[in-house]
Every structure is written in structure tokens, then in C-alpha cells.
Design a protein around this motif. Structure first.
Motif, PDB file in Angstrom:
ATOM      1  N   PHE A  43     -27.921  43.749 -17.264  1.00 31.84           N
ATOM      2  CA  PHE A  43     -28.329  42.633 -18.207  1.00 31.84           C
ATOM      3  C   PHE A  43     -28.985  43.484 -19.353  1.00 31.84           C
ATOM      4  O   PHE A  43     -29.600  43.923 -19.470  1.00 31.84           O
ATOM      5  N   GLU A  44     -28.324  42.533 -20.517  1.00 33.55           N
ATOM      6  CA  GLU A  44     -28.868  42.856 -21.800  1.00 33.55           C
ATOM      7  C   GLU A  44     -28.961  42.130 -22.815  1.00 33.55           C
ATOM      8  O   GLU A  44     -28.427  40.569 -22.358  1.00 33.55           O
ATOM      9  N   LEU A  45     -30.308  41.641 -23.157  1.00 31.86           N
ATOM     10  CA  LEU A  45     -31.020  40.623 -23.473  1.00 31.86           C
ATOM     11  C   LEU A  45     -31.421  40.991 -25.307  1.00 31.86           C
ATOM     12  O   LEU A  45     -31.737  42.193 -25.380  1.00 31.86           O
ATOM     13  N   THR A  46     -31.498  40.352 -26.063  1.00 32.80           N
ATOM     14  CA  THR A  46     -31.194  40.201 -27.281  1.00 32.80           C
ATOM     15  C   THR A  46     -32.585  39.045 -27.704  1.00 32.80           C
ATOM     16  O   THR A  46     -32.062  37.690 -27.525  1.00 32.80           O
ATOM     17  N   LEU A  47     -33.327  39.586 -27.610  1.00 31.13           N
ATOM     18  CA  LEU A  47     -34.728  39.294 -28.020  1.00 31.13           C
ATOM     19  C   LEU A  47     -35.259  38.737 -29.820  1.00 31.13           C
ATOM     20  O   LEU A  47     -35.387  39.790 -30.560  1.00 31.13           O
ATOM     21  N   ASP A  48     -35.648  37.942 -30.499  1.00 35.46           N
ATOM     22  CA  ASP A  48     -36.643  37.528 -31.608  1.00 35.46           C
ATOM     23  C   ASP A  48     -37.721  38.232 -31.212  1.00 35.46           C
ATOM     24  O   ASP A  48     -37.984  38.337 -30.460  1.00 35.46           O
ATOM     25  N   GLN A  58     -42.727  40.894 -22.344  1.00 38.47           N
ATOM     26  CA  GLN A  58     -41.843  39.707 -22.344  1.00 38.47           C
ATOM     27  C   GLN A  58     -40.777  39.935 -21.218  1.00 38.47           C
ATOM     28  O   GLN A  58     -40.715  38.841 -20.270  1.00 38.47           O
ATOM     29  N   SER A  61     -42.180  40.272 -17.653  1.00 37.95           N
ATOM     30  CA  SER A  61     -42.440  39.213 -17.002  1.00 37.95           C
ATOM     31  C   SER A  61     -41.159  37.884 -16.758  1.00 37.95           C
ATOM     32  O   SER A  61     -40.694  37.390 -15.843  1.00 37.95           O
ATOM     33  N   ILE A  62     -40.020  38.221 -17.477  1.00 34.64           N
ATOM     34  CA  ILE A  62     -38.800  37.619 -17.467  1.00 34.64           C
ATOM     35  C   ILE A  62     -38.104  38.328 -16.080  1.00 34.64           C
ATOM     36  O   ILE A  62     -37.368  37.983 -14.945  1.00 34.64           O
ATOM     37  N   GLN A  65     -40.139  37.453 -13.221  1.00 28.94           N
ATOM     38  CA  GLN A  65     -40.235  35.920 -12.682  1.00 28.94           C
ATOM     39  C   GLN A  65     -38.537  35.204 -12.304  1.00 28.94           C
ATOM     40  O   GLN A  65     -38.070  34.147 -11.558  1.00 28.94           O
ATOM     41  N   LEU A  66     -37.042  36.473 -13.198  1.00 27.65           N
ATOM     42  CA  LEU A  66     -36.054  35.251 -12.958  1.00 27.65           C
ATOM     43  C   LEU A  66     -34.920  36.407 -12.433  1.00 27.65           C
ATOM     44  O   LEU A  66     -34.368  36.332 -11.167  1.00 27.65           O
ATOM     45  N   LEU A  67     -35.259  37.123 -13.178  1.00 28.58           N
ATOM     46  CA  LEU A  67     -33.950  38.616 -12.581  1.00 28.58           C
ATOM     47  C   LEU A  67     -34.095  39.566 -11.647  1.00 28.58           C
ATOM     48  O   LEU A  67     -32.475  39.955 -11.213  1.00 28.58           O
TER      49      LEU A  67
ATOM     50  N   ASN B  33     -37.362  32.781 -28.089  1.00 29.40           N
ATOM     51  CA  ASN B  33     -36.460  33.681 -28.600  1.00 29.40           C
ATOM     52  C   ASN B  33     -35.365  34.532 -28.370  1.00 29.40           C
ATOM     53  O   ASN B  33     -35.095  35.752 -28.825  1.00 29.40           O
ATOM     54  N   VAL B  34     -34.723  34.366 -27.023  1.00 29.14           N
ATOM     55  CA  VAL B  34     -34.084  34.915 -26.195  1.00 29.14           C
ATOM     56  C   VAL B  34     -32.825  34.436 -27.036  1.00 29.14           C
ATOM     57  O   VAL B  34     -32.108  33.281 -26.936  1.00 29.14           O
ATOM     58  N   GLN B  35     -31.538  35.685 -27.884  1.00 26.01           N
ATOM     59  CA  GLN B  35     -30.296  34.977 -29.126  1.00 26.01           C
ATOM     60  C   GLN B  35     -29.333  35.282 -27.941  1.00 26.01           C
ATOM     61  O   GLN B  35     -28.559  34.766 -28.107  1.00 26.01           O
ATOM     62  N   ASP B  36     -29.823  36.814 -26.794  1.00 24.03           N
ATOM     63  CA  ASP B  36     -28.288  36.503 -25.765  1.00 24.03           C
ATOM     64  C   ASP B  36     -28.046  36.938 -25.063  1.00 24.03           C
ATOM     65  O   ASP B  36     -29.363  37.552 -24.630  1.00 24.03           O
ATOM     66  N   LEU B  38     -26.103  39.163 -21.670  1.00 24.35           N
ATOM     67  CA  LEU B  38     -25.075  39.088 -21.006  1.00 24.35           C
ATOM     68  C   LEU B  38     -25.046  40.154 -19.906  1.00 24.35           C
ATOM     69  O   LEU B  38     -26.426  40.585 -19.658  1.00 24.35           O
ATOM     70  N   TYR B  39     -24.430  40.253 -18.866  1.00 20.17           N
ATOM     71  CA  TYR B  39     -24.757  39.910 -17.407  1.00 20.17           C
ATOM     72  C   TYR B  39     -23.690  40.934 -17.230  1.00 20.17           C
ATOM     73  O   TYR B  39     -22.444  40.811 -17.466  1.00 20.17           O
TER      74      TYR B  39
END
Lengths: 82, 82
Positions: A43-48, A58, A61-62, A65-67, B33-36, B38-39
Motif C-alpha cells: 500500500f502507498e498512503l499519501t497523508l497531510d 497514525q 494504527s491504520i 485496524q484496517l490494512l 488527512n489521507v490524500q491518496d 495505492l494498493y
């Protein structure tokens, strides 16, 4: 802004059916030199955010709780400012 | 011996249902705050071999013929001597 690159794999103690299937297929396709196969989710997450430690917490915890299914899977991630 | 780290993702033109589902879940979990997202799939292959170019060609054909659906997915990989 940060980019989290997350790798989720089965725990070593858990049989990975997809990796086993790929090994079998590779042998049938005559790729005899393949010694090991690891399969996982990416996974790639882009976060502010501006506080790296807060973003790191954060992302953790993601993942919890989710991935990732923490009963059967482990995860690791790289965090980079973008 | 070489290790190939392979990343397989949907082509940008293809809607990624899992990534969309994750975005929705993250919003519901208040991660605004998660902008994007990718999976993709991640593979590590360990291969016997001494000729990097030959191993590179082999990994490419393994991706084309087995690990990626080239109609809907793209792949990239890193190859390192181990």
C-alpha cells in the motif's frame, strides 16, 4: 505531506497458499532456479501532516485496524516526506 | 543469487476497487488527512543465477506470464545480488 510505503505479509508461521501456488506454477513453467517466493500486499498512503512522529503513529494504527490482519499477518512501512 | 522485489499495480486508467474501499473506510475512521491510497501486490523472488541480464529477462517473463495481468496491471521490479 508524507508518503507511507506499507508491506503486509503472512507471518512466517502461517502457510502462504498463494506463494505455494506460484512456486508450483514456476516449476511447471520450467523456472527451476527460483529458490523462494514471498507474496504480500503493498500500500502507498499519501497523508497531510507536518509532525513525522504523529503521522508514524497514525500509519501504525491504520495498519493495525484496517490494512493487516494482525492474527496472521505482519507489516512494515517506510515513511518519507514528499 | 539474486532477489527480485516486484510491485504489481492496476494501470492508472483502471478503477481500483480495493483502494476506493480503503479510502472510504479511512474517512469513516476519521482519518481525514489521507490524500491518496495505492494498493498493489508485492512479490519477492529469490533466484539462482550469475548473469544479471539473463535473470532480469527471466523475471520480466515471469511477470508477463504469471504475476501480472498485463491487460489491467503494470509492474516494476528491483533486482539485487544477494
Amino acid at each position: 505531506m508524507y508518503k507511507a510505503k506499507i508491506y503486509v505479509n503472512y507471518k512466517p508461521s502461517v502457510l502462504d497458499p498463494k506463494a505455494e501456488a506460484i512456486k508450483t506454477a514456476l516449476t511447471r513453467m520450467d523456472h527451476q532456479n527460483v529458490q523462494d517466493v514471498l507474496y504480500g500486499k503493498y500500500f502507498e498512503l499519501t497523508l497531510d501532516g507536518t509532525d513525522e512522529a504523529a503521522v508514524r503513529d497514525q500509519v501504525e494504527s491504520i495498519c493495525d485496524q484496517l490494512l493487516a490482519n494482525v492474527n496472521m499477518e505482519t507489516y512494515r512501512f517506510d515513511l518519507e516526506a514528499v
